[in-house]
Scaffold this motif. Structure first.
Motif, PDB file in Angstrom:
ATOM      1  N   SER A 255      24.274 -23.357 -46.897  1.00 12.81           N
ATOM      2  CA  SER A 255      24.381 -23.785 -45.581  1.00 12.81           C
ATOM      3  C   SER A 255      25.870 -24.534 -45.848  1.00 12.81           C
ATOM      4  O   SER A 255      26.720 -24.280 -44.573  1.00 12.81           O
ATOM      5  N   GLU A 256      26.217 -25.168 -47.015  1.00 12.32           N
ATOM      6  CA  GLU A 256      27.492 -25.693 -47.204  1.00 12.32           C
ATOM      7  C   GLU A 256      28.574 -24.671 -47.203  1.00 12.32           C
ATOM      8  O   GLU A 256      29.707 -24.875 -46.909  1.00 12.32           O
ATOM      9  N   LEU A 257      28.402 -23.694 -47.951  1.00 10.63           N
ATOM     10  CA  LEU A 257      29.194 -22.607 -48.172  1.00 10.63           C
ATOM     11  C   LEU A 257      29.586 -21.816 -47.018  1.00 10.63           C
ATOM     12  O   LEU A 257      30.714 -21.558 -46.505  1.00 10.63           O
ATOM     13  N   ARG A 258      28.263 -21.566 -46.107  1.00  4.24           N
ATOM     14  CA  ARG A 258      28.643 -21.057 -44.887  1.00  4.24           C
ATOM     15  C   ARG A 258      29.498 -21.820 -43.942  1.00  4.24           C
ATOM     16  O   ARG A 258      30.251 -21.100 -43.199  1.00  4.24           O
ATOM     17  N   ALA A 259      29.236 -23.065 -43.929  1.00  7.85           N
ATOM     18  CA  ALA A 259      29.941 -23.926 -42.896  1.00  7.85           C
ATOM     19  C   ALA A 259      31.622 -23.919 -43.452  1.00  7.85           C
ATOM     20  O   ALA A 259      32.337 -24.176 -42.568  1.00  7.85           O
ATOM     21  N   ARG A 260      31.983 -23.711 -44.391  1.00  5.53           N
ATOM     22  CA  ARG A 260      33.212 -24.004 -44.779  1.00  5.53           C
ATOM     23  C   ARG A 260      33.792 -22.602 -45.007  1.00  5.53           C
ATOM     24  O   ARG A 260      35.304 -22.635 -44.685  1.00  5.53           O
ATOM     25  N   GLU A 261      33.251 -21.449 -44.798  1.00  2.00           N
ATOM     26  CA  GLU A 261      34.094 -20.296 -44.812  1.00  2.00           C
ATOM     27  C   GLU A 261      34.562 -19.827 -43.226  1.00  2.00           C
ATOM     28  O   GLU A 261      34.103 -20.325 -42.460  1.00  2.00           O
ATOM     29  N   SER A 262      35.496 -19.088 -43.344  1.00  2.00           N
ATOM     30  CA  SER A 262      36.320 -18.841 -42.176  1.00  2.00           C
ATOM     31  C   SER A 262      35.288 -17.539 -41.514  1.00  2.00           C
ATOM     32  O   SER A 262      34.720 -16.879 -42.221  1.00  2.00           O
ATOM     33  N   ARG A 263      36.018 -17.148 -40.334  1.00  2.00           N
ATOM     34  CA  ARG A 263      35.449 -15.825 -39.951  1.00  2.00           C
ATOM     35  C   ARG A 263      35.725 -14.386 -40.492  1.00  2.00           C
ATOM     36  O   ARG A 263      35.047 -13.697 -40.780  1.00  2.00           O
ATOM     37  N   LEU A 264      37.190 -14.557 -41.076  1.00  2.00           N
ATOM     38  CA  LEU A 264      37.795 -13.619 -42.044  1.00  2.00           C
ATOM     39  C   LEU A 264      36.797 -13.248 -43.280  1.00  2.00           C
ATOM     40  O   LEU A 264      36.292 -12.450 -43.725  1.00  2.00           O
ATOM     41  N   GLU A 265      36.681 -14.626 -43.924  1.00  2.00           N
ATOM     42  CA  GLU A 265      35.988 -14.664 -45.052  1.00  2.00           C
ATOM     43  C   GLU A 265      34.142 -14.176 -44.765  1.00  2.00           C
ATOM     44  O   GLU A 265      33.855 -13.521 -45.622  1.00  2.00           O
ATOM     45  N   ARG A 266      33.906 -14.743 -43.766  1.00  2.00           N
ATOM     46  CA  ARG A 266      32.320 -14.128 -43.306  1.00  2.00           C
ATOM     47  C   ARG A 266      32.238 -12.732 -43.271  1.00  2.00           C
ATOM     48  O   ARG A 266      31.276 -12.241 -43.861  1.00  2.00           O
ATOM     49  N   SER A 267      33.432 -12.178 -42.487  1.00  2.00           N
ATOM     50  CA  SER A 267      33.230 -10.546 -42.364  1.00  2.00           C
ATOM     51  C   SER A 267      33.423  -9.800 -43.770  1.00  2.00           C
ATOM     52  O   SER A 267      32.722  -8.988 -43.904  1.00  2.00           O
ATOM     53  N   GLN A 268      34.254 -10.434 -44.500  1.00  2.00           N
ATOM     54  CA  GLN A 268      34.604  -9.718 -45.717  1.00  2.00           C
ATOM     55  C   GLN A 268      33.100  -9.967 -46.755  1.00  2.00           C
ATOM     56  O   GLN A 268      32.869  -9.020 -47.045  1.00  2.00           O
ATOM     57  N   ARG A 269      32.555 -11.106 -46.718  1.00  2.00           N
ATOM     58  CA  ARG A 269      31.352 -11.258 -47.292  1.00  2.00           C
ATOM     59  C   ARG A 269      30.310 -10.565 -47.019  1.00  2.00           C
ATOM     60  O   ARG A 269      29.465  -9.845 -47.686  1.00  2.00           O
ATOM     61  N   LEU A 270      29.994 -10.264 -45.543  1.00  5.42           N
ATOM     62  CA  LEU A 270      28.929  -9.602 -45.122  1.00  5.42           C
ATOM     63  C   LEU A 270      29.339  -8.039 -45.482  1.00  5.42           C
ATOM     64  O   LEU A 270      28.442  -7.294 -45.495  1.00  5.42           O
ATOM     65  N   HIS A 271      30.676  -7.629 -45.381  1.00  5.11           N
ATOM     66  CA  HIS A 271      30.951  -6.219 -45.596  1.00  5.11           C
ATOM     67  C   HIS A 271      30.631  -5.898 -47.025  1.00  5.11           C
ATOM     68  O   HIS A 271      29.942  -4.946 -47.264  1.00  5.11           O
TER      69      HIS A 271
END
Length: 558
Positions: A255-271
């Motif tokens: 949860s802490e990592l998800r809260a700190r990541e940006s939308r671009l980082e989230r998209s890259q992580r999911l990809h």
């Protein structure tokens, strides 16, 4: 003039390595060492022992015999607060001659103040805390100048020594070592700043990437297998409390990592996660896939059985929110692709399941739907029906004429299939429920809604009449005539079912002769007395009036 140094190593390996580097850099001739690092009754830790002489004695003094003269070497440790020197030093000095040479180290001036004692305690604590940093600095100094073969050899020897130590240690020692390691790591993590933490994580990620890039497919498989084995061993040994604590900490970190990541980082992580998952799915066999799905289903069932009603509601709410968020962000192309893949998966599952599994699935689905319908309030029901009607209208508006015809055809086929399989009891129950629902809807609708419904029904009927061909029209009229005839026959049968006093309720529109229970015959019997025509089973009569008295012999009346 010889260069000398005195040091107390406190039996420390890292302090010995630091002293070895210092002796070489400063060109020290004589070193007075107290509490050295001793193993197997031998001093360890010095890399180059060819150019130095090591004397290991248990006493605080020694004598070195040379060719022309002798020299006494003595080291004195005075960790006390007495104003005079120890008695051992005085006795030793009294035994010496005037011509004897003496070299003594570690002669400390006693300090009696409490501040000095506190300073010595702080220095000892600081030396203990800097143990690992000193060891790292000494190791870094030794690393300078070594070639790649020496580096590889050193790492191989280090790994071999570590493996030997790990193989010899007991479970208790291993637990103690890991606990101390965790304590030291936690201590270092607490003292490091955010910049140092970021730098450490970046270097760790770089080293990991380099190792991953150099390893072959076989090494990677072996590493993952060993990692899985270690993880399974840890999972088997942990208790329920430790497991809950581990999952809670893991969830918190995530949860802490998800809260700190940006939308671009989230998209890259999911990809990247989707790419890895697709790669694993392509490599797995059918047996592995079945096993994975079975384990996943078992874990899901276990979690669902343990969760409370509140947790379930919260999970479903979060799931709906995340699904809605994904639906809002997806484009029309992604939506079409998702629906096509979903339809393909559904078709594959439907084709593979047997009739028994299908019936069981539909039964369970109906039970879940019924439970949801019972729990929902009137407001939720109205909202659900409104959303369902809106989605249906949206789908109907987007579909083409061909898609609509195909949908209606499939719907008619599935309905006909259901009608053929249902029994007479199920059919009667379905019609009764359908009639009840229709009656409830008709009773609830207002005059305006009824007029609007009939108007829309007439429009749809007119559109169907306009689109139908002559063959379809003829078929429709024939079916309608058959339904009317069937309805008329049902009415007749209901009337004739109760034949009591039927003559007093005569209906000229009914053909009574077609009933199987009516056996009248023709009037071909002529009475010999009155010449009246009678039916065959009609009893004798007097003056054409039926009587309950049966006259066996009719006489002529004058």
């Amino acid at each position: 003039m010889p260069r000398a140094i005195q040091v107390n190593l406190q039996h420390s390996k890292c302090a010995t390595e630091n002293l070895d580097v210092f002796l070489r850099e400063k060109d020290i001739d004589i070193g007075f060492i107290q509490e050295p690092w001793v193993r197997d009754n031998e001093i360890k830790g010095f890399q180059n022992k060819k150019n130095i002489n090591i004397f290991y004695i248990k006493a605080n003094m020694g004598k070195v015999e040379m060719q022309k003269s002798s020299i006494y070497l003595a080291t004195v440790y005075m960790p006390h607060e007495k104003p005079a020197s120890p008695d051992e030093v005085a006795r030793f000095l009294s035994t010496l001659n005037k011509t004897d040479k003496l070299l003594m180290g570690c002669v400390q001036t006693p300090e009696t103040s409490s501040g000095a004692v506190q300073r010595r305690k702080k220095e000892r604590a600081r030396s203990q805390l800097s143990k690992h940093s000193s060891q790292a600095r000494a190791a870094k100094i030794r690393r300078i100048g070594e070639s790649s073969p020496e580096h590889s050899q050193r790492l191989a020897e280090q790994n071999q020594r570590t493996s030997e130590l790990r193989a010899r240690e007991s479970r208790l020692k291993r637990s103690q070592r890991l606990h101390e390691q965790n304590v030291r790591t936690s201590d270092l993590r607490e003292r490091e700043s955010s910049v140092e933490r970021s730098q450490r994580l970046a270097e760790q990620s770089l080293r990991t990437s380099e190792l991953r890039a150099r390893e072959s497919r076989l090494e990677r498989s072996q590493r993952l297998h060993e990692q899985n084995v270690r993880t399974s061993g840890l999972r088997e040994r942990e208790s329920s409390v430790e497991r809950s604590q581990r999952l809670a900490e893991q969830s918190w970190r995530t949860s802490e990592l998800r809260a700190r990541e940006s939308r671009l980082e989230r998209s890259q992580r999911l990809h990247e996660q989707n790419v890895r998952t697709s790669d694993l799915r392509q490599r797995e066999s059918s047996v592995e896939r079945s096993q994975r799905l079975a384990e996943q289903s078992w874990r899901t069932s276990e979690l669902r059985a343990r969760e409370s009603r509140l947790e379930r509601s919260q999970r479903l709410h979060e799931q709906n929110v995340s699904t809605s968020d994904l639906r809002e962000r997806e484009s029309s192309v992604e939506r079409s692709q998702r629906l096509a893949e979903q339809s393909l998966r559904t078709s594959e599952l439907s084709a593979q399941e047997s009739r028994l599994k299908r019936s069981q699935r539909l039964h369970e689905q109906n039970i879940r739907t019924s439970q949801l319908r019972e729990r929902e309030s009137s407001v939720e029901r109205s909202q659900r029906l409104a959303e369902q009607s809106w989605r249906t209208s949206e789908l109907r508006a987007r579909e083409s004429r061909l898609e609509r015809s195909q949908r209606l055809h499939e719907q008619n086929v599935s309905t006909s299939d259901l009608r053929e399989r249902e029994s007479s009891v199920e059919r009667s129950q379905r019609l009764a429920e359908q009639s009840l629902r229709t009656s409830e809807l008709r009773a609830q609708e207002s005059r305006l809604k009824r007029s609007q419904r009939l108007h829309e029904q007439n429009i749809r009927t007119s559109q169907l009449r306009e689109r139908e061909s002559s063959v379809e029209r003829l078929k429709r009229l024939r079916a309608q005539a058959e339904r009317q005839q069937l309805s008329t026959n049902r009415v007749r049968n209901r009337i004739l079912a109760n034949r009591n006093r039927l003559a007093f309720r005569y209906d000229p529109q009914l053909d009574y002769a077609q009933q199987a229970s009516v056996l009248i015959g023709v009037m071909n019997k002529i009475c010999s007395n009155c010449s009246a025509k009678k039916w065959e089973d009609e009893p004798n009569a007097t003056n054409g009036v039926l009587s309950t008295v049966v006259i066996t012999d009719c006489k002529k009346i004058n």
